[in-house]
Motif scaffolding. Structure first.
Motif, PDB file in Angstrom:
ATOM      1  N   PHE A 139       0.835  -1.205   0.000  1.00  0.00           N
ATOM      2  CA  PHE A 139       0.000   0.000   0.000  1.00  0.00           C
ATOM      3  C   PHE A 139       0.869   1.254   0.000  1.00  0.00           C
ATOM      4  CE2 PHE A 139      -3.707  -2.529   0.832  1.00  0.00           C
ATOM      5  CZ  PHE A 139      -4.789  -1.734   0.510  1.00  0.00           C
ATOM      6  N   ALA A 140       1.983   1.214   0.735  1.00  0.00           N
ATOM      7  CA  ALA A 140       2.846   2.388   0.847  1.00  0.00           C
ATOM      8  C   ALA A 140       3.641   2.645  -0.427  1.00  0.00           C
ATOM      9  CB  ALA A 140       3.807   2.226   2.024  1.00  0.00           C
ATOM     10  N   THR A 141       3.854   1.617  -1.239  1.00  0.00           N
ATOM     11  CA  THR A 141       4.723   1.789  -2.396  1.00  0.00           C
ATOM     12  C   THR A 141       4.036   1.643  -3.744  1.00  0.00           C
ATOM     13  OG1 THR A 141       5.373  -0.535  -2.292  1.00  0.00           O
ATOM     14  CG2 THR A 141       6.804   1.056  -1.181  1.00  0.00           C
ATOM     15  N   MET A 142       3.165   0.691  -3.899  1.00  0.00           N
ATOM     16  CA  MET A 142       2.589   0.375  -5.212  1.00  0.00           C
ATOM     17  C   MET A 142       1.287   1.132  -5.450  1.00  0.00           C
ATOM     18  SD  MET A 142       4.654  -1.588  -6.778  1.00  0.00           S
ATOM     19  CE  MET A 142       3.709  -2.344  -8.084  1.00  0.00           C
ATOM     20  N   HIS A 143       1.424   2.406  -5.779  1.00  0.00           N
ATOM     21  CA  HIS A 143       0.263   3.231  -6.067  1.00  0.00           C
ATOM     22  C   HIS A 143       0.669   4.297  -7.068  1.00  0.00           C
ATOM     23  CE1 HIS A 143       2.075   6.371  -3.601  1.00  0.00           C
ATOM     24  NE2 HIS A 143       2.303   5.446  -2.686  1.00  0.00           N
ATOM     25  N   PRO A 144      -0.311   4.934  -7.683  1.00  0.00           N
ATOM     26  CA  PRO A 144       0.026   6.016  -8.606  1.00  0.00           C
ATOM     27  C   PRO A 144       0.759   7.126  -7.849  1.00  0.00           C
ATOM     28  CG  PRO A 144      -2.282   5.403  -8.818  1.00  0.00           C
ATOM     29  CD  PRO A 144      -1.749   4.683  -7.623  1.00  0.00           C
ATOM     30  N   PRO A 145       1.632   7.849  -8.520  1.00  0.00           N
ATOM     31  CA  PRO A 145       2.370   8.925  -7.849  1.00  0.00           C
ATOM     32  C   PRO A 145       1.432   9.919  -7.166  1.00  0.00           C
ATOM     33  CG  PRO A 145       3.243   8.565 -10.046  1.00  0.00           C
ATOM     34  CD  PRO A 145       1.994   7.733  -9.932  1.00  0.00           C
ATOM     35  N   GLY A 146       1.719  10.156  -5.891  1.00  0.00           N
ATOM     36  CA  GLY A 146       0.974  11.157  -5.135  1.00  0.00           C
ATOM     37  C   GLY A 146      -0.426  10.767  -4.730  1.00  0.00           C
ATOM     38  N   ALA A 147      -0.847   9.548  -5.023  1.00  0.00           N
ATOM     39  CA  ALA A 147      -2.220   9.150  -4.720  1.00  0.00           C
ATOM     40  C   ALA A 147      -2.250   7.746  -4.123  1.00  0.00           C
ATOM     41  CB  ALA A 147      -3.062   9.207  -5.981  1.00  0.00           C
ATOM     42  N   PRO A 148      -1.912   7.600  -2.848  1.00  0.00           N
ATOM     43  CA  PRO A 148      -1.927   6.263  -2.237  1.00  0.00           C
ATOM     44  C   PRO A 148      -3.311   5.634  -2.310  1.00  0.00           C
ATOM     45  CG  PRO A 148      -0.891   7.865  -0.785  1.00  0.00           C
ATOM     46  CD  PRO A 148      -1.507   8.639  -1.915  1.00  0.00           C
ATOM     47  N   TYR A 149      -3.330   4.319  -2.455  1.00  0.00           N
ATOM     48  CA  TYR A 149      -4.586   3.590  -2.462  1.00  0.00           C
ATOM     49  C   TYR A 149      -5.189   3.575  -1.068  1.00  0.00           C
ATOM     50  CZ  TYR A 149      -3.452   1.629  -7.055  1.00  0.00           C
ATOM     51  OH  TYR A 149      -3.159   1.460  -8.372  1.00  0.00           O
ATOM     52  N   THR A 150      -6.499   3.529  -1.019  1.00  0.00           N
ATOM     53  CA  THR A 150      -7.208   3.336   0.240  1.00  0.00           C
ATOM     54  C   THR A 150      -7.711   1.895   0.278  1.00  0.00           C
ATOM     55  OG1 THR A 150      -9.345   3.969  -0.702  1.00  0.00           O
ATOM     56  CG2 THR A 150      -7.987   5.751   0.257  1.00  0.00           C
ATOM     57  N   ASN A 151      -8.054   1.442   1.475  1.00  0.00           N
ATOM     58  CA  ASN A 151      -8.650   0.110   1.594  1.00  0.00           C
ATOM     59  C   ASN A 151      -9.905   0.027   0.734  1.00  0.00           C
ATOM     60  OD1 ASN A 151      -6.690  -0.687   3.419  1.00  0.00           O
ATOM     61  ND2 ASN A 151      -7.929  -0.210   5.200  1.00  0.00           N
ATOM     62  N   ALA A 152     -10.713   1.085   0.745  1.00  0.00           N
ATOM     63  CA  ALA A 152     -11.957   1.100  -0.024  1.00  0.00           C
ATOM     64  C   ALA A 152     -11.680   0.952  -1.521  1.00  0.00           C
ATOM     65  CB  ALA A 152     -12.732   2.386   0.249  1.00  0.00           C
ATOM     66  N   HIS A 153     -10.688   1.676  -2.019  1.00  0.00           N
ATOM     67  CA  HIS A 153     -10.373   1.614  -3.451  1.00  0.00           C
ATOM     68  C   HIS A 153      -9.937   0.208  -3.856  1.00  0.00           C
ATOM     69  CE1 HIS A 153      -8.970   2.816  -7.418  1.00  0.00           C
ATOM     70  NE2 HIS A 153      -7.897   2.098  -7.167  1.00  0.00           N
ATOM     71  N   VAL A 154      -9.038  -0.380  -3.089  1.00  0.00           N
ATOM     72  CA  VAL A 154      -8.533  -1.714  -3.423  1.00  0.00           C
ATOM     73  C   VAL A 154      -9.650  -2.748  -3.327  1.00  0.00           C
ATOM     74  CG1 VAL A 154      -6.904  -3.531  -2.754  1.00  0.00           C
ATOM     75  CG2 VAL A 154      -6.164  -1.136  -2.780  1.00  0.00           C
ATOM     76  N   ALA A 155     -10.447  -2.693  -2.258  1.00  0.00           N
ATOM     77  CA  ALA A 155     -11.545  -3.650  -2.095  1.00  0.00           C
ATOM     78  C   ALA A 155     -12.544  -3.530  -3.240  1.00  0.00           C
ATOM     79  CB  ALA A 155     -12.236  -3.427  -0.750  1.00  0.00           C
ATOM     80  N   GLU A 156     -12.872  -2.302  -3.624  1.00  0.00           N
ATOM     81  CA  GLU A 156     -13.820  -2.088  -4.713  1.00  0.00           C
ATOM     82  C   GLU A 156     -13.255  -2.574  -6.046  1.00  0.00           C
ATOM     83  OE1 GLU A 156     -15.593   1.769  -7.027  1.00  0.00           O
ATOM     84  OE2 GLU A 156     -15.628   1.838  -4.830  1.00  0.00           O
ATOM     85  N   ALA A 157     -11.992  -2.285  -6.306  1.00  0.00           N
ATOM     86  CA  ALA A 157     -11.372  -2.716  -7.565  1.00  0.00           C
ATOM     87  C   ALA A 157     -11.350  -4.237  -7.671  1.00  0.00           C
ATOM     88  CB  ALA A 157      -9.956  -2.152  -7.669  1.00  0.00           C
ATOM     89  N   ILE A 158     -10.998  -4.898  -6.587  1.00  0.00           N
ATOM     90  CA  ILE A 158     -10.930  -6.358  -6.607  1.00  0.00           C
ATOM     91  C   ILE A 158     -12.324  -6.960  -6.708  1.00  0.00           C
ATOM     92  CG2 ILE A 158     -10.400  -8.379  -5.175  1.00  0.00           C
ATOM     93  CD1 ILE A 158      -7.825  -6.903  -4.329  1.00  0.00           C
ATOM     94  N   SER A 159     -13.267  -6.450  -5.930  1.00  0.00           N
ATOM     95  CA  SER A 159     -14.631  -7.001  -5.924  1.00  0.00           C
ATOM     96  C   SER A 159     -15.356  -6.738  -7.234  1.00  0.00           C
ATOM     97  CB  SER A 159     -15.432  -6.414  -4.762  1.00  0.00           C
ATOM     98  OG  SER A 159     -14.865  -6.803  -3.536  1.00  0.00           O
TER      99      SER A 159
END
Length: 178
Positions: free
Chosen positions: A24-44
């Motif tokens: 979560f701390a490293t693998m995200h677009p520059p300047g826009a860290p992923y949130t739990n909600a974003h990752v859960a929604e993308a996967i689901s």
């Protein structure tokens, strides 16, 4: 009691929580860290993740160490989202293999910066001794600026671009997962 990431008890105590938080701390677009909600929604919401249903709350529990034994399907979906081998999250890799995965993650994060990419690409095709000279010059600059000789040492668990690490928000690199 030790407090880990997100103010939870001992979040850094489980290998899975540490690895998820690292991603979560490293693998995200520059300047826009992923949130739990974003990752859960993308996967689901994505068929490419094998029909896995993941909630923001469950992902939070995985990250803070309250849940430590997710299904292999959930781990596969998370690994696919973050583009790492599932063995990294399963804990099936040797320490040296896990470090290699993290080194590749740090490399990918560093390559987000167009200036870093430019320096790397300009060195392609130069003789090895010239590349060695360039590396020595960069090391001298890092030393003069009181930076560690290895950038990975400077950024801690987040690596470059992680918490406190350099980011180039307008480098224009497509992330493919936003």
């Amino acid at each position: 009691m030790a407090m880990g990431t997100h103010g939870s008890p001992d979040a850094d105590g489980t290998p899975l929580a540490r690895r998820l938080n690292y991603l979560f701390a490293t693998m995200h677009p520059p300047g826009a860290p992923y949130t739990n909600a974003h990752v859960a929604e993308a996967i689901s919401g994505g068929d490419e993740y094998g029909g896995v249903s993941l909630t923001e709350q469950y992902l939070s529990m995985l990250r803070n160490g309250k849940r430590t034994n997710p299904s292999p399907d959930v781990l596969r979906a998370l690994a696919k989202f973050f583009a790492v081998p599932v063995g990294y999250l399963l804990g099936d890799l040797s320490p040296s293999q896990a470090e290699r995965v993290e080194e590749e993650v740090r490399f990918l994060v560093a390559m987000r910066d167009k200036r870093v990419r430019g320096i790397a690409l300009r060195s392609v095709g130069l003789p090895p001794e010239v590349q060695d000279s360039l590396a020595a010059i960069i090391s001298q600059f890092r030393q003069q600026m009181n930076l560690p000789s290895d950038p990975a040492d400077a950024d801690g668990p987040g690596g470059p671009g992680g918490p406190g690490g350099p980011r180039d928000p307008d480098d224009g690199a497509p992330s493919g997962r936003r």
